[in-house]
Structures are given as C-alpha cells and as structure tokens.
Design a protein around this motif. Structure first.
Motif, short mmCIF file in Angstrom:
data_model
loop_
_atom_site.label_atom_id
_atom_site.label_comp_id
_atom_site.label_asym_id
_atom_site.label_seq_id
_atom_site.Cartn_x
_atom_site.Cartn_y
_atom_site.Cartn_z
N CYS A 113 0.83 -1.21 0.00
CA CYS A 113 0.00 0.00 0.00
C CYS A 113 0.87 1.26 0.00
CB CYS A 113 -0.92 0.01 1.21
SG CYS A 113 -2.03 -1.41 1.29
N VAL A 114 1.95 1.24 0.78
CA VAL A 114 2.88 2.38 0.76
C VAL A 114 3.42 2.55 -0.67
CG1 VAL A 114 5.10 3.27 1.57
CG2 VAL A 114 3.56 2.13 3.17
N ALA A 115 3.81 1.44 -1.29
CA ALA A 115 4.35 1.49 -2.66
C ALA A 115 3.31 2.06 -3.62
CB ALA A 115 4.79 0.10 -3.10
N GLY A 116 2.06 1.68 -3.44
CA GLY A 116 0.99 2.23 -4.28
C GLY A 116 0.89 3.73 -4.14
N GLY A 117 0.96 4.21 -2.89
CA GLY A 117 0.92 5.65 -2.67
C GLY A 117 2.10 6.34 -3.33
N VAL A 118 3.28 5.78 -3.13
CA VAL A 118 4.50 6.39 -3.67
C VAL A 118 4.47 6.37 -5.21
CG1 VAL A 118 7.00 6.08 -3.87
CG2 VAL A 118 5.90 5.91 -1.63
N SER A 119 3.93 5.31 -5.79
CA SER A 119 3.82 5.23 -7.26
C SER A 119 2.88 6.28 -7.82
CB SER A 119 3.28 3.86 -7.68
OG SER A 119 4.20 2.86 -7.43
N SER A 120 2.02 6.81 -6.96
CA SER A 120 1.01 7.77 -7.43
C SER A 120 1.54 9.19 -7.58
CB SER A 120 -0.17 7.79 -6.45
OG SER A 120 -0.69 6.51 -6.27
N PHE A 121 2.80 9.40 -7.19
CA PHE A 121 3.35 10.73 -7.42
C PHE A 121 3.63 10.85 -8.90
CE2 PHE A 121 5.45 10.05 -3.02
CZ PHE A 121 4.25 10.31 -2.39
N GLY A 122 2.88 11.70 -9.57
CA GLY A 122 3.08 11.87 -11.00
C GLY A 122 3.40 13.32 -11.31
N LYS A 123 3.37 13.62 -12.57
CA LYS A 123 3.70 14.97 -13.02
C LYS A 123 2.90 16.03 -12.24
CE LYS A 123 3.61 17.70 -17.24
NZ LYS A 123 2.98 17.81 -18.58
N TYR A 124 1.61 15.75 -12.02
CA TYR A 124 0.74 16.77 -11.42
C TYR A 124 0.72 16.69 -9.90
CZ TYR A 124 -0.73 16.78 -16.24
OH TYR A 124 -0.72 16.81 -17.60
N HIS A 125 1.14 15.58 -9.33
CA HIS A 125 1.08 15.40 -7.88
C HIS A 125 2.49 15.11 -7.38
CE1 HIS A 125 0.16 14.05 -3.93
NE2 HIS A 125 0.05 12.77 -4.18
N ALA A 126 3.03 16.06 -6.64
CA ALA A 126 4.36 15.90 -6.04
C ALA A 126 5.48 16.05 -7.07
CB ALA A 126 4.50 14.57 -5.32
N GLY A 127 5.14 16.22 -8.32
CA GLY A 127 6.17 16.43 -9.32
C GLY A 127 6.68 17.86 -9.34
N ALA A 128 5.91 18.76 -8.70
CA ALA A 128 6.24 20.19 -8.78
C ALA A 128 7.57 20.51 -8.10
CB ALA A 128 5.12 21.02 -8.15
N LEU A 129 7.87 19.82 -7.00
CA LEU A 129 9.11 20.12 -6.28
C LEU A 129 10.32 19.95 -7.20
CD1 LEU A 129 10.77 20.68 -3.73
CD2 LEU A 129 10.67 18.24 -3.23
N GLU A 130 10.37 18.79 -7.85
CA GLU A 130 11.52 18.50 -8.69
C GLU A 130 11.61 19.46 -9.87
OE1 GLU A 130 12.73 14.42 -8.65
OE2 GLU A 130 12.99 14.45 -10.82
N ARG A 131 10.46 19.75 -10.47
CA ARG A 131 10.47 20.65 -11.62
C ARG A 131 10.85 22.07 -11.20
NH1 ARG A 131 5.41 20.76 -14.62
NH2 ARG A 131 4.38 19.99 -12.72
N SER A 132 10.40 22.44 -10.01
CA SER A 132 10.74 23.77 -9.50
C SER A 132 12.24 23.85 -9.18
CB SER A 132 9.90 24.08 -8.26
OG SER A 132 10.08 25.40 -7.84
N MET A 133 12.77 22.79 -8.57
CA MET A 133 14.22 22.75 -8.29
C MET A 133 15.01 22.85 -9.59
SD MET A 133 14.51 19.77 -5.33
CE MET A 133 16.30 19.86 -5.00
N ARG A 134 14.54 22.13 -10.59
CA ARG A 134 15.25 22.13 -11.88
C ARG A 134 15.30 23.53 -12.46
NH1 ARG A 134 14.06 17.96 -16.86
NH2 ARG A 134 16.01 18.39 -17.97
N ILE A 135 14.16 24.22 -12.38
CA ILE A 135 14.09 25.58 -12.94
C ILE A 135 15.05 26.51 -12.20
CG2 ILE A 135 12.61 27.62 -13.19
CD1 ILE A 135 10.27 25.55 -13.62
N VAL A 136 14.95 26.56 -10.87
CA VAL A 136 15.80 27.53 -10.15
C VAL A 136 17.27 27.17 -10.27
CG1 VAL A 136 14.00 28.31 -8.55
CG2 VAL A 136 15.47 26.41 -7.87
N GLN A 137 17.59 25.87 -10.29
CA GLN A 137 19.00 25.50 -10.44
C GLN A 137 19.51 25.87 -11.84
OE1 GLN A 137 19.92 21.52 -9.01
NE2 GLN A 137 18.80 21.86 -7.10
N HIS A 138 18.63 25.71 -12.83
CA HIS A 138 19.02 26.09 -14.19
C HIS A 138 19.25 27.60 -14.29
CE1 HIS A 138 19.24 25.80 -18.58
NE2 HIS A 138 18.57 26.93 -18.58
N VAL A 139 18.30 28.35 -13.75
CA VAL A 139 18.40 29.82 -13.86
C VAL A 139 19.66 30.32 -13.16
CG1 VAL A 139 17.35 32.00 -13.15
CG2 VAL A 139 15.93 30.19 -14.14
#
Lengths: 287, 287, 287, 287
Positions: A101-127
C-alpha cells in the motif's frame, strides 16, 4: 594443475562486477555507511542527519541538520485529499500488505502530484547556473529579479502553471512562510530561495498567486546543495510516514473491502445495448 | 420551491461520507495534523517526532523521541545485498522515475525480507499479552524466561527460524547490541525487549545464533507501545532514504539499461527443441 | 602464463549461475520459448495458447485452448467498482505513466479483492487430493457431495464467507452459469467444478448465495490442471487489458489532477485543536 | 416536512459524479461491456478480441482479430534478460505475493525498456499525420521514403538511437520479419509499417541496424488504428503472462530468499573509514 591464461580471462569476463556502490559496505559482522560503522551512527545522529548522510555522502553541519528536520516535517501530510493517500487507503481496504500500500501511494506521485518540487528545483538551479535567455547566470540582485520576470513571462505566455506556485486547496498555503523563516534562521536562505521569493512577488502582483510548499522547498533544498534529481526522492522520504499512518488508520477503523463508489453514483456515456451474434455476423467472423 | 423529505434522504444517501480521518484536517489556508497547525510543527519538532506524532497521535516525550531517532537510523541501509535495493536499482537502470523505483524497492519487502520485524513484534506482543500455552501472561522474570524457552522450543520443533534472530550475512549483527544500549539509556527497555534478550540467550547456547536488528527493534518498538501491525511500516520509513540514495547513485554513476545478466551466464534446463506444426498436428489443432 | 587451480576455483565460485530458466532461451538472433522458436509461434498460435504454453510448458489441445479463451474473457472487467480500477484511474489522474498505473491496479489485488480465486482453487484442490476431515479423497459422487457439505459447515461455523461464492454487487453473478456451460462443451468440467457446483447447491438452499465468477473459474482451472498458486496470476492476465482501457479513458476524457474527494465531503473525528509549545513544555522537551 | 431549495442544491453539489465510464456498466445481476452482456462474450469471442473490444470500443473484423493474436504473441517473453523479469523474480524470492511481483515487473518498463514501442508509434503517427519538416504529410511512396530519410538523419545527427531499431542481444531480431509477413497476410500492412520498413532499409545500408520487434509492432498497431498512447499498455498485456510464468518458476524451483549477489562480488568506491565523534566535533555539532 595449471590452466591457460585465456581460460582464466574468459572466466574473469564472467566475473566482472555487476554491483558496486559508495553508500554502504557490507562485510561479515560489519556494516559501514559512508565510511561510518553503523553501530557508531545509531544513537549518535538523528534520522534527518542519516537522510542527509545517505543523500550527500557526508554529515551535515548543525544548521543544515536543523533545516533538514524542518524540510522533512513540511512534507508530512495533507489528509485524505492527495491521490497518493486515496490510493494507499483503497489498496489497504482490499487486504493488501502494508508495504504494498505504501508502494501504491509512492507510485502515485506523477507529473501533477508531487512532481512540482523536482520541476521547480530544476528551474531555479538552471536559472542560477545558466541564466535565462542569453544573459548568462544572474550576478546581482537586480539581475536575479530580472530572471524571475523572464521565468514568469515564459510560463504566462504558454498559459502554464509555474511549478511551486498556487495550490488547488489553498489561496495561501500556510506552510511556506514558516519554512522560509526557518531557512533564514539556519542560514539556508540563498540565491535559489531568493529567486523563488522574487517569482512569488511578481505572481502575486500579476495573478494573486502565492508560493506553495514545493516552491519554498525547491529554493531551500537547492540552496542546501541538493541535486534537483533528488526532489521527488526527498518528498517521498517526507511523505511515507503519513502513508503508513493512513494505511494503519484504514485497517484499524474502516471495514474491509468497503465500497468507495456506489453503483448509483456512476455515470455511463454511450453504452447502448449491442448483440454479439448480430455484430459478428455483420463483421463476417467465423466461429 | 420545496422538495419532499424522501427525495432529500435519497440525496443524502448518496452523500454519505466515503472519507474520514483523524490524522490531518484540511481547510482553506489551514492544515492541522493531530490537532497541531502544520506551520507550528515546522521548525519546532524533528522529523522523528513527526513520525511518532503521525503513528501514535501524540508527541513523544524527549526520551522516546531520542529512541525513535535511533530506531529509524538502525534500519538505514544494508548496501546492495537486499533484494529491495537490487530491485530499485535495476528499475532505475530502465529509466523508470525515482518514485516508481522507490515503490519497487518497498514492494519487495516480503515474508523473507523485512517481514521479520513485524512477525517478531507479533510474537513478543502476543506472549506478553496472552502468554504461551495455557500459562497466561508472564508475571515474573522467571515466567518470562520460561516463555522464552517455550517460544524457542516451538520453533525448533518445527525446524523453523525465529524471526528476529540470525542473519544471512553476519554471524553477529553489529547493530542490535548498540540499539539495546540506547534503549536502556532512554528507558525504552521493557518486558518485550527482555523477552527478546532471553530468547537470544537460549538460541545462543543451543544454536550459536544471535539476535538481529529486527529482533532488537521488535522488542524496543513493542516496549514503546507500537502495534505490531506497524512493524513493516516503520521499517519502510527507515529504509526509504537508502533506496532514494541507491537509485540516485545508479542514475548518476552507471550507464543506462546496463546488463545485469550476461547471456553466457544463464543456464537452461530441459529446453529441448520442438516444432510447432508437428505438435499442433499431433494435438489435432485446426488452424 | 599459468595460474594455479585454487585461483581458478575461486574465480569459478564467483561465476556460479544466479539465473536459470526453462521458459525462454535467448541466443544471438534466436529466441526459443518452451522449445519453440518465437517466429514459429507468431501467427501460428493464439494469445490464449501462448498463455497456456507459458504457464504449463506445453501447447493446449484444441478444447483446452477454447476453454482458456473463455476463462480469460470471463475476468475482463467490472467497470469502475473494483478498488484496482479506482486505484489505476486515480494514479493516471496524477500524470503517472501507463505502466505504473497498471502496476498500481495489479498491486491492489488483495485478500478481499481478486484473492478469492486462488483461495477457492486451493480449497477444491485440497479437498479433491486430500479430502476433508479424516475421510481421505472423495472417490464417489456421494462422497464429493459429503465433502461439499463439510466445507460449507466448516465456513458457516466460523462465520466466514466461502471464497468463490456471493458477490457484493450481484445476487446472482451473470457470468459463472455461462462459463460452466462452456466448460461442459469443451470437456473441462471435472471433479473440481463438480465440487464447486455441489457447494453452490448447499449454499443456495441454506443461505440463498450463488457461485461467483471466481468460484466457477476455481473449479474449471483446477480441472484443467492449473496449480492453485497460479490463480491470482491468471486473474491478473485476464484483468490487465481492462486496466489499460480504464487508464486510457481517464487520460483521454477526464481532466488532469481532478479532485476525487471534495474537502466538504471529508469527515473528521477527534481532531481537537492543540498547541505545540504548551504540549512540549508539558512533556519537558528541550528545544 | 419540506426542505429549501438551497439546502438541496448544496446536497446535490456533494453528489456530483466522480466516476463515469464508457467501458463497462454494472447493474445488479448484469455486467455489460462496450454494450455487450458479458455472458454473451464468454465462450463467443477470443481473449484477443476482448482486448481489442476493451481498447477500441468495438469488435475487430476477423483479419484484425488474427493480427491482434500475432501482435500479443510477439511480445510474449525474452527469458531472464529483461530488467522487468529480473525484478519480478527477485521480488518473488522475498516471498512477496504473485500480483505484487507482476506489478514490480510492469513498473520496470521505463524509457529504455519497453518504452521504444510507444515512442516509435508516436514518431510514425506523427510523420504520417503531420509530416516531417515543412513538407506536410507524405502523399506518395516517394514522399514517404523521403520522410524516412529525414527521420533517420534527424536521429543520426543527434547521435541518438531510433526507437524500434537495433537490439542489445540480437544483430537481427528474429521476430519482426515474421510479424510483417503476418501483417501482409491479414491486410494490416499500411503506410505506418511501410514507413518503418523504409527507415529500416536506410538504417541497414548506413549502419547495419535492423528493425526490432517494437519497430514492427509500432507500424502494425498504428496501421490498425491504435493511439500511440496505448503502446506501453499493449506491450504490458502481451508481457504479463511471461511475468506470471517466471514468478511461478522462481517460487517452484529456486530456494526462498536466495542471494542474487555474493558479498565478494560487490565493488566499493571511495568508502574510506571515518569516525563519527571526530567528524561531529569538527562540524561543531552539539549532542
């Protein structure tokens, strides 16, 4: 008996190592993580320090250790509203094991859910590293503000959300303000977080949109030197305890295999009645 | 316009709540976990305290908080030897996302891997609460030792391993000794851990087998009042950071889609050559 | 240069095979499954025959092949009511990849959902092979009926459901009747299915409970010689296409990251307001 | 008693449907998939036809049904060389349940493993629909060949592999040739497959690289009208039976919790010995 060189080399070819690591060395009766015997770490460092040691390869200084605590606490839980929590609980209701069940929850992190942190880090690190457009990396507070503006305009032109800003349940996410305060206290407020704050200022004026917890963490984790590729991983570390708690609550409080959807609540589109034999005749399908 | 009671009740029937929780309340601009606004928790409590709060519903006292740190650190990593780590890294090599790889690792905890903690907790909690055989719960140190003996004999008779004892890579797991010391320091060494120690004493004499880290944690977590059903969950919380670290290492250091197995290293049994047409004729299968 | 025997043996020790299989042999430009070159299977056998070949190691006769088609079709879909489908769709809504969502659905098969087939197969295979109680395996139709009665009584005494009977959405599952008819047509109705039918007869008289699709398949798959340990696996093969279809529908028709739960629909128990500083003072926690 | 309109509307707001589908309608004692009662499908259509019905919403004509069989058979298995199979078997060795192990295998399909089919479908569907460069969709055999050249040059310039071509274990994958033959036989060889064949011709001349099974399927599935977003889903349907077979083999033949890696086979980089107390002193960390 002696054996020819070629034979040995063929044998050796088979034995070339498939597994190597710089994280933990396992020897009989000895386990060494990042160079430290584990029995010396147990009781001596906090769990957050352990997280830091595993991810960065060295122990944090005290301030970074404190910051790490706050970062991980800030990801803790958002009740039953996130898809990952719903998934973990629905899975629990079927009698699936805790870790599944934990694995199911963790697998549910997708582009729209919990993906924002990584994309935001990528942007600020790039800039910060490369700059935006042809300007090169920002080298003054003014240039950083200008970079922020270019980022905002880039997203607004495309009609896209900027990861790390806005929240579907909150106008003003109550967490980032406090986390930024903690970052200032522990010397973890640097150029990346400044960029996030500048973006928020612009977005707030132009659209009334605030930073969310992912945005604050994107800045702070970047200022702490974490690779953006670790973003979702760090979020996962912070969120797993809540998943465990929700699964345990589901198992303890709710009845097994309960119905999350009632048949009367399901809508059907375009499911007109058909006849197999007729249709197969029409398609000339032999039996 | 007014509407009849029955209609409303039918509507209400549809609205009966599918989701309820006592963990976190989400309101606009307000997130409250176990009664505490999250902005008050961030920067004020450690991540381990957050874990405790999520799982037990209340904040730990200082000693339990310290113990929790040691427990979670003790599960941290065992290099690339555990199946869960291998799974996470093999998945990473295919280009699967970070969280999917973590989920793969977490899904790999089965009966034989990481399942021992929960089974060991279940045993000690059962013995302490119900006793073994017809004797009732042990009420003296002597009775506890006797219970330990009955547990050992029960497993030895069946030729089964006692969960929490023995390790396939270590004669003497270097971690439990230190963890037990920490438990004594923080007042978390109680009857459950005493039972584990008694079992080890017997097993050591009879078979030369030591307690492993799961055994020590089974006793200590039980003495801290954790339900055995949380065993695998707590282990998961402690192990996820290492999975993240290993996946990141795989992605950073190794080449994508590398071969974990060479074709020359695979053995085949009983794969003699067959002919489809012949065999289908023989089976009288029409085309 | 020559090298000593011991060195070579040490090298050899490292090369002992970790991987062996009797399913498919991979050589350069040649892939052989169960002895058949794959290019001879493609276009020559049906997908169901391939399933049979993979699971049993040999091609089915024609009747078994037809039966296999019906079995796999019978598991196809149950709309959005099963937890596995809900999980797969909720995961899709987060932007998770197709295969991750399928995996989420498949992970959701637990004891209460889709677990009945395997448990039902286990029961009928046990009864037919070992008998119930001290009677030994049933050797006449009369003894089989008696075994059925003992099974029913065993479960009713314990107040437990018999796996393979009853359905939370149907009084009379519309699928098993047809499947049993097909089994009779193709000579796949044997002693295991007879036992299932006998149990249904008793349950229907005593409780008004019918066989469900898992019960029918448990009998038929057992009569086809499938190990009960393959039950959940065969169900999974049959259900995966529906999961793919539902995930594709979610991605095509619904908006991303839609809310499956509205905050107003969540109920909270016992989440009274607390104050961190007060509580930490009370617990004597130093900062 | 009557109740005001507003109250009712508020209640109604709560009841707006969260779940709708056009795949399967569930009513008491009645299950209708794509308009057909399931009891009419069982025993009347093949499993491959069911797959087609679920994914496309209608029954296939006979030739497409035959093609579907060949496509699904062509994905069946590649022994123990794929990461997904290794993951599934390693998970099985820990005692994880069958469906969890299948899910682990399915989760292992990443960009580099099994991702090629979908990416190849996307490319050929894009080229056929939109054309490459500014030329618009290809409208003659000559233009199609020209498109193929532009695709090849695009990838070669970037130094990237073209998805659907080349195989790490085979010079010439033995499967695509046969599948293409079957596609011609059943009228499923159209413009998309022609494009794949043209690309192969060029790649073969320029680089000696052949089409692989994903390339052939990308063309054929596109000619059958399948959305490229279903690529990984269809591959998954075809591969799951092999995963089930491998997991069952692992459980039946190998010993539980066997070591896939020997400690002597692990290499360590840069794990020099460190001392916690020294390092914490140096970092000025208070205890």
């Amino acid at each position: 008996m002696a054996i020819g060189r070629e034979t040995v080399e063929n044998l050796l070819k088979l034995t070339k190592p498939k597994w190597r690591t710089s994280i933990t060395k396992v020897e009989p009766d000895r386990i060494t993580t990042r160079g430290y015997p584990q029995e010396d770490l147990i009781g001596n460092i906090s769990f957050s320090e352990m997280v830091y040691l595993l991810l960065k390869g060295e122990l944090p200084r005290e301030k970074e250790a404190k910051m790490m605590e706050a970062v991980l606490v800030s990801f803790c839980d958002h009740g039953v509203t996130p898809p990952s929590t719903q998934v973990a609980r629905i899975m629990a209701s079927t009698g699936a094991p805790m870790n599944t069940c934990v694995a199911g929850g963790v697998s549910s992190f997708g582009k729209y859910h919990a993906g924002a942190l990584e994309r935001s880090m990528r942007i600020v690190q790039h800039v910060v590293k490369e700059g935006v457009g042809s300007n090169g990396p920002p080298s003054s507070s003014e240039e950083l503000k200008n970079s922020a503006l270019m980022v905002v305009e880039h997203f607004l032109e495309k009609g896209k959300k900027i990861p790390g800003f806005g929240h579907r349940f909150h106008d003003k996410d109550p967490r980032p303000g406090k986390l930024i305060k903690v970052a200032k206290k522990y010397g973890c407020f640097g150029i990346h977080t400044e960029l996030i704050v500048s973006i928020e200022k612009l977005l707030l004026e132009m659209k009334g949109i605030h930073m969310n917890i992912d945005g604050a963490n994107a800045g702070i984790l970047s200022d702490m030197g974490f690779d953006w590729k670790l973003g979702t991983g760090i979020f996962t570390i912070g969120r797993v305890p809540a998943l465990v708690s929700h699964i345990h609550e589901e198992n303890s409080v709710e009845s097994s295999f309960r119905k999350f959807v009632e048949v009367e609540d399901i809508y059907y589109n375009g499911l007109e009645s058909r006849n197999v034999d007729n249709d197969r005749n029409e398609l000339n399908i032999s039996k």
